[in-house]
Scaffold this motif. Sequence first.
Motif, PDB file in Angstrom:
ATOM      1  N   GLN A  23       0.825  -1.205   0.000  1.00 46.81           N
ATOM      2  CA  GLN A  23       0.000   0.000   0.000  1.00 46.81           C
ATOM      3  C   GLN A  23       0.864   1.261   0.000  1.00 46.81           C
ATOM      4  OE1 GLN A  23      -2.580  -0.607   3.339  1.00 46.81           O
ATOM      5  NE2 GLN A  23      -3.548  -2.423   2.436  1.00 46.81           N
ATOM      6  N   GLN A  24       2.041   1.189   0.640  1.00 44.35           N
ATOM      7  CA  GLN A  24       2.928   2.349   0.603  1.00 44.35           C
ATOM      8  C   GLN A  24       3.476   2.572  -0.804  1.00 44.35           C
ATOM      9  OE1 GLN A  24       6.391   3.042   0.194  1.00 44.35           O
ATOM     10  NE2 GLN A  24       5.887   5.187   0.691  1.00 44.35           N
ATOM     11  N   LEU A  25       3.666   1.483  -1.566  1.00 40.82           N
ATOM     12  CA  LEU A  25       4.107   1.647  -2.945  1.00 40.82           C
ATOM     13  C   LEU A  25       3.034   2.333  -3.784  1.00 40.82           C
ATOM     14  CD1 LEU A  25       5.914  -1.772  -3.584  1.00 40.82           C
ATOM     15  CD2 LEU A  25       6.953   0.474  -3.231  1.00 40.82           C
ATOM     16  N   LEU A  26       1.763   2.057  -3.481  1.00 41.19           N
ATOM     17  CA  LEU A  26       0.684   2.794  -4.144  1.00 41.19           C
ATOM     18  C   LEU A  26       0.765   4.279  -3.812  1.00 41.19           C
ATOM     19  CD1 LEU A  26      -2.518   0.567  -3.754  1.00 41.19           C
ATOM     20  CD2 LEU A  26      -1.296   1.097  -5.856  1.00 41.19           C
ATOM     21  N   LEU A  27       0.978   4.574  -2.532  1.00 41.72           N
ATOM     22  CA  LEU A  27       1.083   5.962  -2.092  1.00 41.72           C
ATOM     23  C   LEU A  27       2.256   6.666  -2.776  1.00 41.72           C
ATOM     24  CD1 LEU A  27       0.255   8.288  -0.229  1.00 41.72           C
ATOM     25  CD2 LEU A  27       1.644   7.236   1.583  1.00 41.72           C
ATOM     26  N   ALA A  28       3.345   5.931  -3.013  1.00 45.20           N
ATOM     27  CA  ALA A  28       4.521   6.548  -3.645  1.00 45.20           C
ATOM     28  C   ALA A  28       4.238   6.994  -5.074  1.00 45.20           C
ATOM     29  CB  ALA A  28       5.687   5.555  -3.621  1.00 45.20           C
ATOM     30  N   GLU A  29       3.279   6.338  -5.758  1.00 41.16           N
ATOM     31  CA  GLU A  29       2.958   6.721  -7.133  1.00 41.16           C
ATOM     32  C   GLU A  29       1.975   7.880  -7.207  1.00 41.16           C
ATOM     33  OE1 GLU A  29       2.454   3.565 -10.149  1.00 41.16           O
ATOM     34  OE2 GLU A  29       2.546   2.162  -8.475  1.00 41.16           O
ATOM     35  N   MET A  30       1.308   8.190  -6.104  1.00 44.48           N
ATOM     36  CA  MET A  30       0.219   9.169  -6.149  1.00 44.48           C
ATOM     37  C   MET A  30       0.646  10.586  -6.501  1.00 44.48           C
ATOM     38  SD  MET A  30      -2.466   8.218  -3.169  1.00 44.48           S
ATOM     39  CE  MET A  30      -3.250   6.620  -3.101  1.00 44.48           C
ATOM     40  N   ARG A  60      -0.369  14.973 -10.085  1.00 43.99           N
ATOM     41  CA  ARG A  60       0.123  16.122 -10.848  1.00 43.99           C
ATOM     42  C   ARG A  60      -0.210  15.966 -12.332  1.00 43.99           C
ATOM     43  NH1 ARG A  60       5.015  16.051  -9.068  1.00 43.99           N
ATOM     44  NH2 ARG A  60       5.921  14.880 -10.787  1.00 43.99           N
ATOM     45  N   ARG A  61      -0.110  14.764 -12.851  1.00 48.34           N
ATOM     46  CA  ARG A  61      -0.462  14.517 -14.266  1.00 48.34           C
ATOM     47  C   ARG A  61      -1.953  14.754 -14.493  1.00 48.34           C
ATOM     48  NH1 ARG A  61       2.089  11.013 -18.174  1.00 48.34           N
ATOM     49  NH2 ARG A  61       0.643  10.456 -19.856  1.00 48.34           N
ATOM     50  N   ALA A  62      -2.773  14.307 -13.539  1.00 43.60           N
ATOM     51  CA  ALA A  62      -4.215  14.533 -13.659  1.00 43.60           C
ATOM     52  C   ALA A  62      -4.552  16.015 -13.560  1.00 43.60           C
ATOM     53  CB  ALA A  62      -4.953  13.745 -12.582  1.00 43.60           C
ATOM     54  N   LEU A 110     -10.739  16.458  -7.796  1.00 41.67           N
ATOM     55  CA  LEU A 110     -10.999  15.665  -8.994  1.00 41.67           C
ATOM     56  C   LEU A 110      -9.729  14.986  -9.494  1.00 41.67           C
ATOM     57  CD1 LEU A 110     -12.963  14.754 -11.142  1.00 41.67           C
ATOM     58  CD2 LEU A 110     -12.664  16.954 -12.287  1.00 41.67           C
ATOM     59  N   ALA A 111      -8.610  15.706  -9.484  1.00 37.14           N
ATOM     60  CA  ALA A 111      -7.345  15.125  -9.947  1.00 37.14           C
ATOM     61  C   ALA A 111      -6.927  13.953  -9.073  1.00 37.14           C
ATOM     62  CB  ALA A 111      -6.257  16.194  -9.961  1.00 37.14           C
ATOM     63  N   HIS A 112      -7.057  14.121  -7.750  1.00 42.19           N
ATOM     64  CA  HIS A 112      -6.689  13.030  -6.850  1.00 42.19           C
ATOM     65  C   HIS A 112      -7.622  11.834  -7.025  1.00 42.19           C
ATOM     66  CE1 HIS A 112      -6.230  11.142  -2.737  1.00 42.19           C
ATOM     67  NE2 HIS A 112      -4.987  11.236  -3.156  1.00 42.19           N
ATOM     68  N   GLY A 113      -8.916  12.089  -7.236  1.00 43.76           N
ATOM     69  CA  GLY A 113      -9.849  10.989  -7.456  1.00 43.76           C
ATOM     70  C   GLY A 113      -9.538  10.219  -8.719  1.00 43.76           C
ATOM     71  N   LEU A 114      -9.254  10.922  -9.814  1.00 45.34           N
ATOM     72  CA  LEU A 114      -8.908  10.245 -11.064  1.00 45.34           C
ATOM     73  C   LEU A 114      -7.616   9.441 -10.922  1.00 45.34           C
ATOM     74  CD1 LEU A 114      -9.735  13.138 -13.556  1.00 45.34           C
ATOM     75  CD2 LEU A 114     -10.942  10.955 -13.389  1.00 45.34           C
ATOM     76  N   ALA A 115      -6.629  10.002 -10.209  1.00 44.15           N
ATOM     77  CA  ALA A 115      -5.368   9.285  -9.996  1.00 44.15           C
ATOM     78  C   ALA A 115      -5.611   8.010  -9.187  1.00 44.15           C
ATOM     79  CB  ALA A 115      -4.370  10.187  -9.289  1.00 44.15           C
ATOM     80  N   ASN A 116      -6.471   8.093  -8.180  1.00 41.46           N
ATOM     81  CA  ASN A 116      -6.760   6.916  -7.365  1.00 41.46           C
ATOM     82  C   ASN A 116      -7.446   5.826  -8.183  1.00 41.46           C
ATOM     83  OD1 ASN A 116      -5.639   8.161  -5.184  1.00 41.46           O
ATOM     84  ND2 ASN A 116      -7.514   8.369  -4.021  1.00 41.46           N
ATOM     85  N   VAL A 117      -8.404   6.222  -9.026  1.00 39.23           N
ATOM     86  CA  VAL A 117      -9.088   5.223  -9.856  1.00 39.23           C
ATOM     87  C   VAL A 117      -8.103   4.566 -10.820  1.00 39.23           C
ATOM     88  CG1 VAL A 117     -10.895   4.880 -11.578  1.00 39.23           C
ATOM     89  CG2 VAL A 117     -11.300   6.415  -9.655  1.00 39.23           C
ATOM     90  N   ALA A 143      -0.458   5.721 -15.648  1.00 35.70           N
ATOM     91  CA  ALA A 143      -0.499   6.991 -16.375  1.00 35.70           C
ATOM     92  C   ALA A 143      -1.339   6.876 -17.641  1.00 35.70           C
ATOM     93  CB  ALA A 143       0.920   7.438 -16.715  1.00 35.70           C
ATOM     94  N   THR A 144      -1.223   5.765 -18.361  1.00 40.13           N
ATOM     95  CA  THR A 144      -2.037   5.562 -19.562  1.00 40.13           C
ATOM     96  C   THR A 144      -3.504   5.433 -19.207  1.00 40.13           C
ATOM     97  OG1 THR A 144      -0.159   4.421 -20.576  1.00 40.13           O
ATOM     98  CG2 THR A 144      -2.300   4.146 -21.620  1.00 40.13           C
TER      99      THR A 144
END
Length: 771
Positions: free
Chosen positions: A677-684, A689-691, A711-718, A750-751
């Motif tokens: 789960q921390q590795l997921l957090l590391a990608e956020m 920022r990309r979103a 909205l950007a954080h929600g899209l990144a999480n999905v 990212a894709t």
Amino acid sequence: MSVQRFLGVNSREAMRQVRAALGDDALILSNRNVEGGVEVLALADDAHGRMTAPAGAASPPATEAAPGLRSPADASRQARAYASQAAARSAPEPQYRPEPPTAAAAPAAAQPDFAALSERLLGEMQEMRDMLGRQQRDQRSDRDPLARLHQRLWSAGVGPRLAAELLAELPAELDAVCDVAAEDAWLGRQLGARLSTPGDEAVLLDQGGVIALVGPTGVGKTTTTAKLAARYVMRHGGDGVALVTTDSYRIGAHEQLRIYARLLGVEVHAQEADAPLDDTLARLSDKRLIIIDTVGMSQRDQRLVKQIEQLSASGRQVRLLLLLNAASHGDTLEDVIVSYRQAARAAGNRLDDCILTKRDESARLGPLLDSVIRHGLCLHYVSHGQQVPEDLSLADAGALVAEALWVENDSPFTPEFSALREPVASGQKRLTALSRGLLGQGRALRAALDALRAQQPGFALVEGAWQLASQPLGHQRAALDGLHAAQLAAAREACDSSALTLLWGTQRVNGCDWRLPCGAVTSEGQLLASGWQTQRLPAGDVERLEWSAQQLGPQAHVLATLPAPDALAWLSAWQLPWLAAAKPNQRVLADGRRVAVSELAALAAPDSELACRHQGRLVTLPLQRMTVEYAARRGGEAAIPLSLFTAIPVDRDSGKRLARRYWLAPEAPDDQALIAQQLLLAEMPALTRRAWQGLADAGLGACDAELRLQLAHGLANVALSLAAADGDWAMDVRAQLLALLGSQRSRQAATLLDALIHLFTARDVFREVAA
């Protein structure tokens, strides 16, 4: 050597003929479906042995030459050479008198005809080359999932247009491995996701109103009217339902419905087909449900529009239900749906619902499901016999798709996919193909959104935030409090079924003037779709931890950096599991010395192995662990015992070793899965920022900054959740999103993020066009 051909009505009959003629050891060269049955080409085992005998073994000269043949031309040249040698051996030499034949010398007439034998060998070998080529092509087709699935859909009766639309979204995971069962299961899910069914009888019967059954002659409207009335009576009694028939053309139609009405104890009213319905419906205004049995009318009848106009001009909203004959040809169903929907639009009405009839008479359900899916009709019921009300059942998308795909015999009307080539479209055909492609994209868009709503926790909040971002700025700011409350409610709802772990991001994101919101992940490893922004939480680490305990009661905490000593003390007092990422230069106490964690990697002992997804890769982490201590200042508070974990992630596909990572956790960690789960957090941070930038590119850069970050954080999480999930639903949605994007198949977050932004943008475009 002779290859024999056997023809049977099926494979079992053909193989029986092979065993009877050549024995159980026969060599099967090929088998294929032909007109009239199955063709099997076989060779006796002893003939195969002679053909493959070593060069030194006793065999006819012609067969000895076979292994050396490289092409038919070589075989022809060698055959002519053998014929010349044979003629030279058998002809008398001019300078000697021929000796009389002896018992050891065979007469010239008994000598074999080498030329004829060679020509026969050449023909049989060319025939074998053709057979082996066909067999190899068939085998390649079997290994090609696209070709096999195309043929499966066509055999079921699904047309090429819908088949191409479905298979454009074949997931990369299935394309890479030959798993027939997984491919078939995916295909069934795609068809089921596109087939609209109510799932509950209350959608039609309990809602009440006026329902008119329309359709061609002989489709079963009168019987279906009685079946629907019977189902309503069984649920609510007969007082609230009435039947109306306008079928005055068919002899005995009125009397047939009266018999059903008497048996059910409901009212029935008859009138002429061209008479207005106003007076009849006014007399039945106290009835909760009115079912109208209309006169059957061909889709090409000029009076069809007038009939629909009379139904729609009664002063009450009439819901049209189109009855479709499951035994009809696909072109007939297409003509019926198009004609009746056009008539409904001309009368100012809508036709969005249908009932399947005569299911028991249909050889294949594929054509009907194809037509219903492409036209976006909602299939409510399936009729499969004449009994009232037993032979009417609520439509089940999964069962119908499974029955449609379960086709035992090939159809003589179904072409072979491998024999066809896509024609080059031009002019009007290109325009038609474009419109069909847009409709296909719309169906794929709807299927992806439906799956995300059903499977992704909190996805509705992302949809709401996107819709809010297109409204005036004042409305956006006024709605933020409600959006924050809705996020809290969604997280609490998730807590009811799964414990949450909170993900606390970095204080600042590089290149941005905002902090990463706090997120959450379920115990199954699925991210919630949105999070809580720092400015809406209490100030201070301990105060925010207190807020989380009161509002959510998480089971654990994952942090981007090691928290302050007071927060560590709070976590220790509450005995909550936690884990924090550590930089290589993070200093801890080891044997009384302050050293960087990078210097302790060689001293850590092997602990366990963890497999997870990171940055689109499936990685293995061989964890090492050692006990250390942490003190914020020299000579300050008492040192806190911690566990240091370190690992070099290894890409399981390529074997590539990634950069070493470090984590700190309590001395006796309860759950080392927090590392994943921390590795997921590391990608956020980078993904959020990309979103953030992607929203600006999509035209939402001028919306409120807090809403844009939400909205950007929600899209990144999905996107992260989709990239990490291994379930079938996630695989399907990934394929649908990438097909909409027109991208190469990829599991990179990212894709997928770019595809999600494209999904919402495309939905807005479709809505604007529809409006």
